[in-house]
Design an enzyme around this catalytic site. Sequence first.
Site, PDB file in Angstrom:
ATOM      1  N   GLU A   1      45.616  51.441  40.949  1.00 52.22           N
ATOM      2  CA  GLU A   1      44.996  50.436  41.957  1.00 52.22           C
ATOM      3  C   GLU A   1      45.692  50.594  43.367  1.00 52.22           C
ATOM      4  OE1 GLU A   1      45.729  45.582  42.184  1.00 52.22           O
ATOM      5  OE2 GLU A   1      44.927  46.142  40.425  1.00 52.22           O
TER       6      GLU A   1
ATOM      7  N   HIS B   1      41.085  42.750  42.746  1.00 48.65           N
ATOM      8  CA  HIS B   1      42.192  42.180  42.740  1.00 48.65           C
ATOM      9  C   HIS B   1      42.372  40.993  43.828  1.00 48.65           C
ATOM     10  CE1 HIS B   1      46.670  42.563  42.046  1.00 48.65           C
ATOM     11  NE2 HIS B   1      46.363  41.155  41.728  1.00 48.65           N
TER      12      HIS B   1
ATOM     13  N   ARG C   1      47.839  42.351  35.191  1.00 52.19           N
ATOM     14  CA  ARG C   1      47.977  43.494  36.000  1.00 52.19           C
ATOM     15  C   ARG C   1      47.294  44.666  35.259  1.00 52.19           C
ATOM     16  NH1 ARG C   1      49.331  40.264  39.243  1.00 52.19           N
ATOM     17  NH2 ARG C   1      51.525  40.104  40.320  1.00 52.19           N
TER      18      ARG C   1
END
Length: 315
Positions: free
Chosen positions: A259, A278, A231
């Site tokens: 993000e 991602h 993450r």
Amino acid sequence: MTAKTPDVWLPFPAEEVEGLPDCFRYRRWDGEDDFPADPADCTFYVTPYMKSPEVTLRPLAGMPDIEVVQTLTAGVDHVLGGLDRLPAGVRLCNARGVHEASTAELALTLVLASLRGIPRMVRGQDREEWLGGFYSALADKSVLIVGHGSVGSAVEDRLAAFECARVMRVARSARTTARGPVHALDDLPRLLPEADVVILCTPLTVATRGLAGRDFLARMADGALLVNVARGPVVDTGALLAELESGRLNAALDVTDPEPLPAGHPLWHAPNVLITPHVGGSSSAFEPRAKRLVARQLGRFAAGEPLENTVLITS
């Protein structure tokens, strides 16, 4: 009086999922503005995939009879903020087993692309430049996997073919595996200088937020590669930028903080960094595995059997 058939909310059409029990009424909801039915009738909620926490959590406040929240992600940090809205006894389950292969593939892709200079070659192709020379190989490198759960184990499975000099493993607590010891997080200061490649696979928790900060990065060897498929907030972006801009470290990031990475952010154009948006779990392997998991879980739920991948139960 006839008992009411409980609702199950799915992010994909029920007719696309083989093996669903017929004792539920299936409602499709993938984060749209309008709910497909009254959330109060929902007993089993399969959350939308890769939607914001705000979207994912929105129906929970109206689900007083909810018994199971099933994510389609391995991490559950995006739903933890809504658990206080739920009654006691609700099971939160993750998608362990769905993303390991795809995420491990991308981790190896990022490692190999970075070491072999693929981003530089792609840019050279755009300019019609022939950028020959010698590039780094994964063979004979020492690799440190931080977070040796199901994803970290899958990464190590794929490293086995690449003739690495050494694979080191770190997790929350020490243990032994068939391939060798797993070290505790406390051992990171000693292990980091010995690694040519550091791959972050850990979940985002209080203990891992900012784990790869200034001290962590400073202990990495000169020229080492940091790969993040965990993450974004596991890495301190400011500290990483300083190391990249100095030219001391390299990085390959599938996740960032913030993000999505906004236009104009300095990380986009930092030297020696490869960024993917991602997509570790977002591959052709995702949907069939996710649907099989959902069918298994609902079959167990209908039969009153223990569910897979229970992360916690609300109190």
